[in-house]
Motif scaffolding. Structure first.
Motif, PDB file in Angstrom:
ATOM      1  N   GLY A 130       0.784  -1.233   0.000  1.00 35.01           N
ATOM      2  CA  GLY A 130       0.000   0.000   0.000  1.00 35.01           C
ATOM      3  C   GLY A 130       0.812   1.277   0.000  1.00 35.01           C
ATOM      4  O   GLY A 130       0.312   2.326   0.393  1.00 35.01           O
ATOM      5  N   LEU A 131       2.083   1.197  -0.439  1.00 38.41           N
ATOM      6  CA  LEU A 131       2.900   2.416  -0.526  1.00 38.41           C
ATOM      7  C   LEU A 131       3.286   2.648  -1.984  1.00 38.41           C
ATOM      8  O   LEU A 131       3.428   1.697  -2.746  1.00 38.41           O
ATOM      9  N   PRO A 132       3.477   3.922  -2.378  1.00 34.56           N
ATOM     10  CA  PRO A 132       3.865   4.186  -3.765  1.00 34.56           C
ATOM     11  C   PRO A 132       5.244   3.591  -4.070  1.00 34.56           C
ATOM     12  O   PRO A 132       6.181   3.747  -3.275  1.00 34.56           O
ATOM     13  N   GLY A 133       5.371   2.928  -5.208  1.00 37.08           N
ATOM     14  CA  GLY A 133       6.622   2.289  -5.580  1.00 37.08           C
ATOM     15  C   GLY A 133       7.789   3.246  -5.682  1.00 37.08           C
ATOM     16  O   GLY A 133       8.939   2.877  -5.418  1.00 37.08           O
ATOM     17  N   ARG A 134       7.486   4.519  -6.014  1.00 35.88           N
ATOM     18  CA  ARG A 134       8.592   5.475  -6.178  1.00 35.88           C
ATOM     19  C   ARG A 134       9.284   5.798  -4.853  1.00 35.88           C
ATOM     20  O   ARG A 134      10.336   6.432  -4.830  1.00 35.88           O
ATOM     21  N   MET A 135       8.715   5.369  -3.733  1.00 28.59           N
ATOM     22  CA  MET A 135       9.344   5.660  -2.439  1.00 28.59           C
ATOM     23  C   MET A 135      10.502   4.709  -2.132  1.00 28.59           C
ATOM     24  O   MET A 135      11.133   4.809  -1.077  1.00 28.59           O
ATOM     25  N   ALA A 136      10.797   3.785  -3.054  1.00 32.92           N
ATOM     26  CA  ALA A 136      11.864   2.803  -2.816  1.00 32.92           C
ATOM     27  C   ALA A 136      13.217   3.456  -2.588  1.00 32.92           C
ATOM     28  O   ALA A 136      14.101   2.878  -1.961  1.00 32.92           O
ATOM     29  N   GLY A 137      13.393   4.690  -3.088  1.00 36.45           N
ATOM     30  CA  GLY A 137      14.683   5.357  -2.944  1.00 36.45           C
ATOM     31  C   GLY A 137      14.855   6.068  -1.609  1.00 36.45           C
ATOM     32  O   GLY A 137      15.897   6.658  -1.339  1.00 36.45           O
ATOM     33  N   ARG A 138      13.841   5.996  -0.753  1.00 32.63           N
ATOM     34  CA  ARG A 138      13.939   6.712   0.523  1.00 32.63           C
ATOM     35  C   ARG A 138      14.549   5.847   1.623  1.00 32.63           C
ATOM     36  O   ARG A 138      14.618   4.636   1.507  1.00 32.63           O
ATOM     37  N   TYR A 139      14.920   6.519   2.699  1.00 31.96           N
ATOM     38  CA  TYR A 139      15.469   5.832   3.875  1.00 31.96           C
ATOM     39  C   TYR A 139      14.350   5.609   4.895  1.00 31.96           C
ATOM     40  O   TYR A 139      13.361   6.359   4.912  1.00 31.96           O
ATOM     41  N   PRO A 140      14.509   4.599   5.779  1.00 35.10           N
ATOM     42  CA  PRO A 140      13.441   4.301   6.739  1.00 35.10           C
ATOM     43  C   PRO A 140      12.943   5.510   7.535  1.00 35.10           C
ATOM     44  O   PRO A 140      11.738   5.644   7.767  1.00 35.10           O
ATOM     45  N   HIS A 141      13.846   6.435   7.937  1.00 36.26           N
ATOM     46  CA  HIS A 141      13.384   7.544   8.791  1.00 36.26           C
ATOM     47  C   HIS A 141      12.476   8.517   8.049  1.00 36.26           C
ATOM     48  O   HIS A 141      11.864   9.378   8.665  1.00 36.26           O
ATOM     49  N   GLU A 142      12.402   8.392   6.723  1.00 37.39           N
ATOM     50  CA  GLU A 142      11.535   9.303   5.965  1.00 37.39           C
ATOM     51  C   GLU A 142      10.091   8.824   5.925  1.00 37.39           C
ATOM     52  O   GLU A 142       9.270   9.371   5.203  1.00 37.39           O
ATOM     53  N   PHE A 143       9.802   7.765   6.678  1.00 34.39           N
ATOM     54  CA  PHE A 143       8.433   7.221   6.704  1.00 34.39           C
ATOM     55  C   PHE A 143       7.857   7.341   8.106  1.00 34.39           C
ATOM     56  O   PHE A 143       8.593   7.452   9.092  1.00 34.39           O
ATOM     57  N   SER A 144       6.520   7.237   8.200  1.00 30.60           N
ATOM     58  CA  SER A 144       5.864   7.195   9.513  1.00 30.60           C
ATOM     59  C   SER A 144       6.035   5.793  10.103  1.00 30.60           C
ATOM     60  O   SER A 144       6.444   4.856   9.397  1.00 30.60           O
ATOM     61  N   GLY A 145       5.686   5.640  11.372  1.00 24.79           N
ATOM     62  CA  GLY A 145       5.825   4.337  12.022  1.00 24.79           C
ATOM     63  C   GLY A 145       5.035   3.244  11.315  1.00 24.79           C
ATOM     64  O   GLY A 145       5.536   2.141  11.086  1.00 24.79           O
ATOM     65  N   GLY A 146       3.797   3.574  10.943  1.00 21.90           N
ATOM     66  CA  GLY A 146       2.962   2.587  10.261  1.00 21.90           C
ATOM     67  C   GLY A 146       3.531   2.230   8.891  1.00 21.90           C
ATOM     68  O   GLY A 146       3.521   1.067   8.479  1.00 21.90           O
ATOM     69  N   GLN A 147       4.050   3.242   8.197  1.00 28.80           N
ATOM     70  CA  GLN A 147       4.658   2.988   6.881  1.00 28.80           C
ATOM     71  C   GLN A 147       5.911   2.132   7.019  1.00 28.80           C
ATOM     72  O   GLN A 147       6.136   1.208   6.235  1.00 28.80           O
ATOM     73  N   ARG A 148       6.703   2.423   8.057  1.00 28.41           N
ATOM     74  CA  ARG A 148       7.922   1.615   8.264  1.00 28.41           C
ATOM     75  C   ARG A 148       7.562   0.161   8.521  1.00 28.41           C
ATOM     76  O   ARG A 148       8.236  -0.745   8.052  1.00 28.41           O
ATOM     77  N   GLN A 149       6.473  -0.052   9.260  1.00 31.65           N
ATOM     78  CA  GLN A 149       6.088  -1.425   9.541  1.00 31.65           C
ATOM     79  C   GLN A 149       5.609  -2.099   8.252  1.00 31.65           C
ATOM     80  O   GLN A 149       5.859  -3.280   8.038  1.00 31.65           O
ATOM     81  N   ARG A 150       4.953  -1.350   7.380  1.00 28.20           N
ATOM     82  CA  ARG A 150       4.570  -1.907   6.072  1.00 28.20           C
ATOM     83  C   ARG A 150       5.815  -2.309   5.281  1.00 28.20           C
ATOM     84  O   ARG A 150       5.840  -3.333   4.598  1.00 28.20           O
ATOM     85  N   ILE A 151       6.859  -1.471   5.365  1.00 33.72           N
ATOM     86  CA  ILE A 151       8.099  -1.772   4.635  1.00 33.72           C
ATOM     87  C   ILE A 151       8.757  -3.030   5.212  1.00 33.72           C
ATOM     88  O   ILE A 151       9.240  -3.891   4.472  1.00 33.72           O
ATOM     89  N   ALA A 152       8.737  -3.146   6.543  1.00 33.91           N
ATOM     90  CA  ALA A 152       9.321  -4.348   7.169  1.00 33.91           C
ATOM     91  C   ALA A 152       8.557  -5.596   6.697  1.00 33.91           C
ATOM     92  O   ALA A 152       9.154  -6.649   6.467  1.00 33.91           O
ATOM     93  N   ILE A 153       7.251  -5.465   6.541  1.00 36.85           N
ATOM     94  CA  ILE A 153       6.446  -6.596   6.057  1.00 36.85           C
ATOM     95  C   ILE A 153       6.805  -6.893   4.596  1.00 36.85           C
ATOM     96  O   ILE A 153       6.970  -8.051   4.205  1.00 36.85           O
ATOM     97  N   ALA A 154       6.971  -5.838   3.791  1.00 36.76           N
ATOM     98  CA  ALA A 154       7.340  -6.032   2.376  1.00 36.76           C
ATOM     99  C   ALA A 154       8.691  -6.730   2.280  1.00 36.76           C
ATOM    100  O   ALA A 154       8.884  -7.643   1.484  1.00 36.76           O
ATOM    101  N   ARG A 155       9.629  -6.317   3.124  1.00 39.36           N
ATOM    102  CA  ARG A 155      10.962  -6.917   3.108  1.00 39.36           C
ATOM    103  C   ARG A 155      10.892  -8.397   3.482  1.00 39.36           C
ATOM    104  O   ARG A 155      11.492  -9.250   2.850  1.00 39.36           O
ATOM    105  N   ALA A 156      10.110  -8.677   4.534  1.00 36.43           N
ATOM    106  CA  ALA A 156       9.975 -10.069   4.982  1.00 36.43           C
ATOM    107  C   ALA A 156       9.316 -10.915   3.893  1.00 36.43           C
ATOM    108  O   ALA A 156       9.773 -12.009   3.579  1.00 36.43           O
ATOM    109  N   LEU A 157       8.256 -10.383   3.285  1.00 34.83           N
ATOM    110  CA  LEU A 157       7.516 -11.172   2.287  1.00 34.83           C
ATOM    111  C   LEU A 157       8.304 -11.345   0.990  1.00 34.83           C
ATOM    112  O   LEU A 157       8.105 -12.323   0.272  1.00 34.83           O
ATOM    113  N   ALA A 158       9.210 -10.395   0.713  1.00 35.53           N
ATOM    114  CA  ALA A 158      10.014 -10.485  -0.512  1.00 35.53           C
ATOM    115  C   ALA A 158      10.826 -11.777  -0.519  1.00 35.53           C
ATOM    116  O   ALA A 158      11.106 -12.341  -1.567  1.00 35.53           O
ATOM    117  N   ALA A 159      11.198 -12.261   0.668  1.00 30.43           N
ATOM    118  CA  ALA A 159      12.002 -13.480   0.763  1.00 30.43           C
ATOM    119  C   ALA A 159      11.142 -14.736   0.582  1.00 30.43           C
ATOM    120  O   ALA A 159      11.654 -15.843   0.743  1.00 30.43           O
TER     121      ALA A 159
END
Ligand SMILES: Nc1ncnc2c1ncn2[C@@H]1O[C@H](COP(=O)(O)OP(=O)(O)OP(=O)(O)O)[C@@H](O)[C@H]1O
Ligand SMILES: [Mg+2]
Length: 304
Positions: A130-159
């Motif tokens: 549920g995040l825009p694909g163009r945000m892939a170039g950003r660093y974790p601190h540039e996201f909100s807590g909920g967004q960071r948790q979404r990224i952690a889920i994306a990273r886990a599921l990518a494997a």
């Protein structure tokens, strides 16, 4: 198909000069492919330790852990590492799952590489959570807590894990993001055919997403069953107390009066049933002998 079977698992934490803490004291649990199991219990009851043992991060002192049909407890470290790449974990603090110094796209790419996936892009994985694909170039601190948790889920599921473990993955989020992130985790795990072990002390969220619930008290699983059944008819007095403490609309969830007091010290657990000193239904036998393990481990329901 059963994915994970934890049988009579024992895990001790040893600190020099202090008595060993038996954080997991003979716990049994299973997770099937495509199944969501909610592991609940008060702070300090051993939920994280159990999850860490499943991932091979702490050694098992007894019992067995079987994953995808193979016993991982007895494997050497290297073979275990290979067996366990199919388990991914998402933590309460997303910085425990994400590196703050690397762009999120690169971290998701690591996961895709583990899975040998050359088709999916990091941006595509971001879109799945549920995040825009163009945000892939950003660093974790540039996201909100909920967004960071979404990224952690994306990273886990990518494997492409067969088992996803969330250790309090929503407890650092504000209320509006909690149910969203939990539901997303459930949907994506189930959609990819993975099992999900969801650890939380928020029973209302566990009720929302779990097929089955396992209630842990001081290192042991005291009750397991389908979520709807346990919710409608909790049998163990501890489960009953936990459910009564689920926050009402006023947002205040506390253990009720009869459960005053803290979880006893796992380095010095009470004899008999570990719950008996706090149990409103305790009988003589409860202080003397441990109840047998089972769907409800309690002397009120002795095995036939
Ligand atoms: N590294 C460690 N060394 C010593 N004791 C530990 C260690 N980690 C955990 N413990 C102890 O083991 C017990 C279980 O801890 P654990 O973190 O598994 O509980 P938990 O159910 O995850 O709690 P919470 O809900 O607060 O996260 C606690 O008594 C804790 O103090
Ligand atoms: Mg924990």
């Amino acid at each position: 198909m059963t994915l994970l079977t934890v049988d009579d698992l024992v895990v001790d934490h040893r600190t020099p000069g202090r008595p060993a803490v038996r954080a997991v004291a003979g716990a049994s649990l299973s997770v099937a492919a495509g199944e969501v199991v909610g592991l609940v219990g008060e702070s300090g009851c051993g939920k994280s330790t159990l999850a860490r043992a499943v991932c091979g991060l702490v050694p098992a002192g007894g019992g067995t852990i079987a994953f995808e049909g193979g016993r991982v407890t007895r494997l050497g470290l290297r073979r275990r590492d290979r067996a366990l790449t199919k388990i991914q974990m998402v933590f309460q603090d997303p910085y425990a799952s994400l590196n703050p110094r690397r762009r999120v796209g690169a971290q998701i790419a690591d996961g895709l590489e583990v899975a040998g996936d050359r088709e999916t892009t990091p941006g595509g994985m971001l879109e799945r959570v549920g995040l825009p694909g163009r945000m892939a170039g950003r660093y974790p601190h540039e996201f909100s807590g909920g967004q960071r948790q979404r990224i952690a889920i994306a990273r886990a599921l990518a494997a492409r894990p067969s088992l996803l473990i969330g250790d309090e993955p929503i407890s650092a989020l504000d209320a509006s993001a909690q149910a969203q992130v939990a539901t997303l985790m459930r949907d994506l795990a189930v959609e990819s055919g993975a099992g999900l072990l969801f650890i939380s002390h928020d029973l209302s969220v566990v009720r929302l997403i779990a097929d089955r619930i396992a209630v842990m008290y001081l290192g042991k699983i005291v009750e397991t069953g389908p979520t709807a059944e346990v919710w409608a008819n909790p049998r163990h007095p501890y489960t009953q107390a936990l459910l009564r403490a689920v926050p009402e609309a006023d947002g205040l969830g506390r253990l009720p009066q009869e459960l005053a007091g803290d979880v006893p010290d796992p380095a010095d657990p009470p004899p008999g049933c570990r719950f008996h000193p706090r149990c409103p239904a305790a009988m003589d036998v409860c202080a003397e002998r441990e109840p047998a393990p089972g769907p409800v481990s309690c002397w009120l329901y002795p095995p036939a």
